[in-house]
Scaffold this motif. Structure first.
Motif, PDB file in Angstrom:
ATOM      1  N   ARG A   1     -13.005   4.169   1.523  1.00  0.00           N
ATOM      2  CA  ARG A   1     -13.323   2.624   1.824  1.00  0.00           C
ATOM      3  C   ARG A   1     -12.901   2.084   3.468  1.00  0.00           C
ATOM      4  O   ARG A   1     -11.818   2.343   3.722  1.00  0.00           O
ATOM      5  CB  ARG A   1     -12.807   1.692   1.093  1.00  0.00           C
ATOM      6  N   GLU A   2     -14.118   2.293   4.122  1.00  0.00           N
ATOM      7  CA  GLU A   2     -13.674   1.906   5.579  1.00  0.00           C
ATOM      8  C   GLU A   2     -12.959   0.624   5.914  1.00  0.00           C
ATOM      9  O   GLU A   2     -12.293   0.473   6.538  1.00  0.00           O
ATOM     10  CB  GLU A   2     -15.100   1.827   6.405  1.00  0.00           C
ATOM     11  N   GLU A   3     -13.509  -0.264   4.872  1.00  0.00           N
ATOM     12  CA  GLU A   3     -12.804  -1.666   5.034  1.00  0.00           C
ATOM     13  C   GLU A   3     -11.417  -1.826   4.884  1.00  0.00           C
ATOM     14  O   GLU A   3     -10.964  -2.707   5.115  1.00  0.00           O
ATOM     15  CB  GLU A   3     -13.783  -2.861   4.247  1.00  0.00           C
ATOM     16  N   HIS A   4     -10.835  -0.771   4.175  1.00  0.00           N
ATOM     17  CA  HIS A   4      -9.317  -0.958   3.698  1.00  0.00           C
ATOM     18  C   HIS A   4      -8.828   0.227   4.682  1.00  0.00           C
ATOM     19  O   HIS A   4      -7.498   0.705   4.342  1.00  0.00           O
ATOM     20  CB  HIS A   4      -9.291  -0.183   2.290  1.00  0.00           C
ATOM     21  N   GLU A   5      -9.551   1.088   5.732  1.00  0.00           N
ATOM     22  CA  GLU A   5      -8.910   1.968   6.456  1.00  0.00           C
ATOM     23  C   GLU A   5      -8.360   3.063   5.926  1.00  0.00           C
ATOM     24  O   GLU A   5      -7.593   4.067   6.196  1.00  0.00           O
ATOM     25  CB  GLU A   5      -7.983   1.399   7.348  1.00  0.00           C
ATOM     26  N   THR A   6      -9.081   3.470   4.644  1.00  0.00           N
ATOM     27  CA  THR A   6      -8.457   4.835   3.943  1.00  0.00           C
ATOM     28  C   THR A   6      -8.766   5.993   4.793  1.00  0.00           C
ATOM     29  O   THR A   6      -8.144   6.842   4.684  1.00  0.00           O
ATOM     30  CB  THR A   6      -9.541   4.476   2.773  1.00  0.00           C
TER      31      THR A   6
ATOM     32  N   PRO B   1       8.714   1.380 -13.750  1.00  0.00           N
ATOM     33  CA  PRO B   1       8.241   0.453 -12.596  1.00  0.00           C
ATOM     34  C   PRO B   1       8.675   1.368 -11.365  1.00  0.00           C
ATOM     35  O   PRO B   1       9.680   2.029 -11.259  1.00  0.00           O
ATOM     36  CB  PRO B   1       9.008  -0.829 -12.818  1.00  0.00           C
ATOM     37  N   LEU B   2       7.781   1.145 -10.190  1.00  0.00           N
ATOM     38  CA  LEU B   2       7.934   1.933  -9.081  1.00  0.00           C
ATOM     39  C   LEU B   2       7.163   1.158  -8.049  1.00  0.00           C
ATOM     40  O   LEU B   2       5.931   1.081  -7.978  1.00  0.00           O
ATOM     41  CB  LEU B   2       7.682   3.202  -9.113  1.00  0.00           C
ATOM     42  N   SER B   3       7.907   0.478  -7.261  1.00  0.00           N
ATOM     43  CA  SER B   3       7.266  -0.251  -5.971  1.00  0.00           C
ATOM     44  C   SER B   3       7.673   0.582  -5.085  1.00  0.00           C
ATOM     45  O   SER B   3       8.763   0.869  -4.326  1.00  0.00           O
ATOM     46  CB  SER B   3       8.101  -1.589  -5.761  1.00  0.00           C
ATOM     47  N   TRP B   4       6.517   0.908  -4.155  1.00  0.00           N
ATOM     48  CA  TRP B   4       6.413   2.072  -3.080  1.00  0.00           C
ATOM     49  C   TRP B   4       7.401   1.328  -2.276  1.00  0.00           C
ATOM     50  O   TRP B   4       7.603   0.126  -1.740  1.00  0.00           O
ATOM     51  CB  TRP B   4       5.140   2.192  -2.453  1.00  0.00           C
ATOM     52  N   GLY B   5       8.193   2.322  -1.469  1.00  0.00           N
ATOM     53  CA  GLY B   5       9.042   1.971  -0.186  1.00  0.00           C
ATOM     54  C   GLY B   5      10.457   0.956  -0.760  1.00  0.00           C
ATOM     55  O   GLY B   5      10.906   0.558   0.162  1.00  0.00           O
ATOM     56  N   GLU B   6      10.393   0.471  -1.934  1.00  0.00           N
ATOM     57  CA  GLU B   6      11.593  -0.416  -2.449  1.00  0.00           C
ATOM     58  C   GLU B   6      12.459   0.640  -3.347  1.00  0.00           C
ATOM     59  O   GLU B   6      13.560   0.661  -3.034  1.00  0.00           O
ATOM     60  CB  GLU B   6      10.865  -1.353  -3.180  1.00  0.00           C
ATOM     61  N   ASP B   7      12.072   0.965  -4.506  1.00  0.00           N
ATOM     62  CA  ASP B   7      13.074   1.455  -5.524  1.00  0.00           C
ATOM     63  C   ASP B   7      12.321   2.827  -5.738  1.00  0.00           C
ATOM     64  O   ASP B   7      13.054   3.838  -6.557  1.00  0.00           O
ATOM     65  CB  ASP B   7      12.817   0.919  -6.754  1.00  0.00           C
ATOM     66  N   HIS B   8      11.818   3.652  -4.634  1.00  0.00           N
ATOM     67  CA  HIS B   8      11.360   5.219  -5.085  1.00  0.00           C
ATOM     68  C   HIS B   8      12.650   5.935  -4.855  1.00  0.00           C
ATOM     69  O   HIS B   8      12.933   7.156  -5.475  1.00  0.00           O
ATOM     70  CB  HIS B   8      10.734   5.473  -3.716  1.00  0.00           C
ATOM     71  N   MET B   9      14.133   5.365  -4.322  1.00  0.00           N
ATOM     72  CA  MET B   9      15.188   6.234  -4.205  1.00  0.00           C
ATOM     73  C   MET B   9      15.616   6.335  -5.814  1.00  0.00           C
ATOM     74  O   MET B   9      16.562   7.163  -5.922  1.00  0.00           O
ATOM     75  CB  MET B   9      16.102   5.795  -3.214  1.00  0.00           C
ATOM     76  N   ASP B  10      15.143   5.715  -6.515  1.00  0.00           N
ATOM     77  CA  ASP B  10      15.830   5.593  -8.009  1.00  0.00           C
ATOM     78  C   ASP B  10      15.047   6.984  -8.605  1.00  0.00           C
ATOM     79  O   ASP B  10      15.638   7.231  -9.753  1.00  0.00           O
ATOM     80  CB  ASP B  10      15.681   4.429  -8.610  1.00  0.00           C
ATOM     81  N   PHE B  11      14.100   7.514  -7.987  1.00  0.00           N
ATOM     82  CA  PHE B  11      13.589   8.810  -8.646  1.00  0.00           C
ATOM     83  C   PHE B  11      13.865  10.029  -8.068  1.00  0.00           C
ATOM     84  O   PHE B  11      14.369  10.080  -6.626  1.00  0.00           O
ATOM     85  CB  PHE B  11      11.998   8.705  -8.727  1.00  0.00           C
ATOM     86  N   SER B  12      13.881  11.178  -8.454  1.00  0.00           N
ATOM     87  CA  SER B  12      14.308  12.485  -8.161  1.00  0.00           C
ATOM     88  C   SER B  12      13.081  12.903  -7.327  1.00  0.00           C
ATOM     89  O   SER B  12      12.201  12.303  -7.096  1.00  0.00           O
ATOM     90  CB  SER B  12      14.407  13.370  -9.229  1.00  0.00           C
TER      91      SER B  12
ATOM     92  N   GLU C   1      -1.366  -2.284   4.763  1.00  0.00           N
ATOM     93  CA  GLU C   1      -0.068  -2.819   4.805  1.00  0.00           C
ATOM     94  C   GLU C   1       0.871  -2.128   3.581  1.00  0.00           C
ATOM     95  O   GLU C   1       2.205  -1.847   3.927  1.00  0.00           O
ATOM     96  CB  GLU C   1       0.004  -4.322   4.766  1.00  0.00           C
ATOM     97  N   THR C   2       0.310  -1.308   2.953  1.00  0.00           N
ATOM     98  CA  THR C   2       1.111  -0.455   2.001  1.00  0.00           C
ATOM     99  C   THR C   2       1.282   1.064   2.370  1.00  0.00           C
ATOM    100  O   THR C   2       2.068   1.693   1.699  1.00  0.00           O
ATOM    101  CB  THR C   2       0.514  -0.610   0.495  1.00  0.00           C
ATOM    102  N   PHE C   3       0.319   1.147   3.469  1.00  0.00           N
ATOM    103  CA  PHE C   3       0.392   2.622   3.939  1.00  0.00           C
ATOM    104  C   PHE C   3       1.808   3.221   4.212  1.00  0.00           C
ATOM    105  O   PHE C   3       2.080   4.222   3.821  1.00  0.00           O
ATOM    106  CB  PHE C   3      -0.404   2.940   5.065  1.00  0.00           C
ATOM    107  N   PRO C   4       2.585   2.415   5.158  1.00  0.00           N
ATOM    108  CA  PRO C   4       4.143   3.151   5.201  1.00  0.00           C
ATOM    109  C   PRO C   4       4.804   2.985   4.026  1.00  0.00           C
ATOM    110  O   PRO C   4       5.707   3.992   3.804  1.00  0.00           O
ATOM    111  CB  PRO C   4       4.544   1.874   6.357  1.00  0.00           C
ATOM    112  N   LEU C   5       4.556   2.304   3.131  1.00  0.00           N
ATOM    113  CA  LEU C   5       5.409   2.081   1.930  1.00  0.00           C
ATOM    114  C   LEU C   5       5.025   3.418   1.038  1.00  0.00           C
ATOM    115  O   LEU C   5       5.866   4.217   0.364  1.00  0.00           O
ATOM    116  CB  LEU C   5       5.282   1.029   1.133  1.00  0.00           C
ATOM    117  N   LEU C   6       3.836   3.882   1.017  1.00  0.00           N
ATOM    118  CA  LEU C   6       3.406   5.025   0.267  1.00  0.00           C
ATOM    119  C   LEU C   6       3.657   6.056   0.957  1.00  0.00           C
ATOM    120  O   LEU C   6       4.274   7.269   0.310  1.00  0.00           O
ATOM    121  CB  LEU C   6       1.793   5.022   0.042  1.00  0.00           C
TER     122      LEU C   6
END
Length: 172
Positions: free
Chosen positions: A131-136, A78-89, A105-110
């Motif tokens: 996807r323009e609608e997702h601001e990609t 499991p990996l939730s961006w911006g939350e537990d990424h520090m558990d990985f090398s 809203e996930t862009f800063p986390l990614l």
């Protein structure tokens, strides 16, 4: 799916070295890209949200090559961006991301997760439907370049899919 499927075609076409490379895939979902990398000899860790992991693990098991994995059984974590990424090398050779850009809203986390995982010169490959609608497009053209070198390496006009090669800027 077999290990000879067309998925991950860019990596094969460009002869990106995967054999014995330590690779992490973010937002692996079904695991198609990562499973292909493992079939080609990568030492692989597949990650996604905890609710996705049972299906992801089932797909890894179902797609085990008849001769066995070339290096090792892929890890599914499991990996939730911006939350537990520090558990990985931060000692990865490659980070793979396939079509994970849906929620601005996930862009800063990614971005935070990529910054951690790519700390030691790691290269990331991100493929995405634009996807323009997702601001990609803004993520790759304005947001990510603030901390990363971002190079468009392939564009598919028919499907509106881009592949980017990304590395952390030296001053980050």
């Amino acid at each position: 799916m077999t290990c000879r499927s067309g998925s991950g075609g860019y990596l094969e076409e460009q002869s990106v070295e995967l054999r014995e490379q330590c690779i992490i895939e973010l937002g692996a979902a079904t695991g198609v890209v990562g499973i292909l990398a493992a079939c080609l000899g990568a030492v692989l860790t597949l990650t996604d949200l905890p609710t996705v992991l049972p299906q992801l693990q089932a797909n890894v098991s179902a797609n085990r090559p008849s001769s066995g994995w070339p290096t090792s059984l892929p890890n599914v974590l499991p990996l939730s961006w911006g939350e537990d990424h520090m558990d990985f090398s931060s000692n990865w050779d490659l980070v793979l991301c396939a079509d994970i850009m849906y929620l601005p809203e996930t862009f800063p986390l990614l971005k935070e997760t990529l910054a951690h995982l790519c700390k030691n010169g790691t290269v990331a490959y991100l493929s995405s439907k634009m996807r323009e609608e997702h601001e990609t497009p803004g993520f790759f053209e304005e947001y990510l370049p603030r901390i990363c070198n971002v190079e468009l390496v392939q564009h598919d006009d028919d499907q509106n899919i881009n592949i980017y090669k990304v590395s952390l800027k030296k001053d980050q």
